[in-house]
Design a protein around this motif. Sequence first.
Motif: not given
Length: 403
Positions: A304, A308, A313-314, A316-317
């Motif tokens: 990721i 990402a 984004s990282n 959030t994941t």
Amino acid sequence: MIFDCLVATCTSAVAVVVLRRFAVLLGLVDRPDQRKLHVGNVPLVGGLAIFMGLATGALFYGQIHRFEATLLETAAVLVLLGALDDRFDLSVRDRLLIQTIVILTVIARTGVYIHTLGRIFGYEVTFGWLGVPLTVVAVIGLVNAFNMMDGIDGLAGSLALVSIAAMLLFAIPTPLHGAIVLLALLASASLPYLAANLGFMGGKVFLGDAGSMLIGYLLAWMLIQMSQVPQTHLSPVDVLWCVALPVFDTLAVMYRRIRQGRSPFKPDRGHIHHILLGAGLGPRATLAALIALAAAFALAGAFISSMAHSAGSNLTTFCLVMGVYVLTVTQIWLRQEARQLRRAPDSQSAIDVSVISSGARGHSGSPDFVGPSGQSAQRQDYRVMSAGDDAEVIRSMRRSARR
């Protein structure tokens, strides 16, 4: 460095053998109880052996910088604290106080703490002075996360090795040579403990609070240092994937305890390893499954991070995966508890009927006095309560059956 790692391994192995013989004299012995289901008294010397191996390896290496030297000195204090906790069962307040003082000492002497999370959705997230209490919470959190994961043979030590491998995966190449050496020495010194804990090297030993504190403390500071130096490839969000399983499980357990109105620090048998054991897996299968899960989290984080477009984004994941884990594990645990509660009344009723029947037959000589469920309950009550001695005998038999 290879020679120094061999020194750390050999020193730790010798320390395991020697300390195991003096465990009873030192009072460092873990005795089984309602929550601890191991067989016999087991020495709690694994953490002491790991620290001795680590310190000896670092002494032979001889090129430890100020930050790593400070970590070793303060880690010695925590190892002593953990040994005292293993011996005298210290209060949570005392442990948290000393851990906080030790962490603040490292910050004051080295200036290393969490001061930024990097760029999150285009914004540079910095903490200023708030980074100091955040660092205290983060280090204490990971220390206690590894303490909570130390529930079956080999788990805490194996997860430490997975975390070290993940940190190297994320961070290499890195200019922080001293940090890499310290991680390598920690991994090397942990190998003899794992061999003894899993029964491959004489009698079994446990890690103890001294060991779980040492592992969590060193990993937390290594992650903080490596994530706060711009020259490394380990971003502040990447560090979370390196220790994902201990963090996820700790949050899941605390969420469930708070939801039940209990103290989040009160131990129970609701961790992920207890859940897998309750599902029918054996100890070795549970260990293998959790090692694989921890490695999968780390590899997923690396993938990721490479795919990402931003740290946001990282992050959030990571939060989404954590939420799914917490909710899933909590639901599985609640279902297991519900099944046990449904089984308990039936089992207790069978025990009571068997005990009352035995008591009645012993008193009257009539094997059919306590009949099937359609028979009058009045005769059962009469026979049980006909004499105080009979009632006390039957109550004692019930207690024995429950045990």
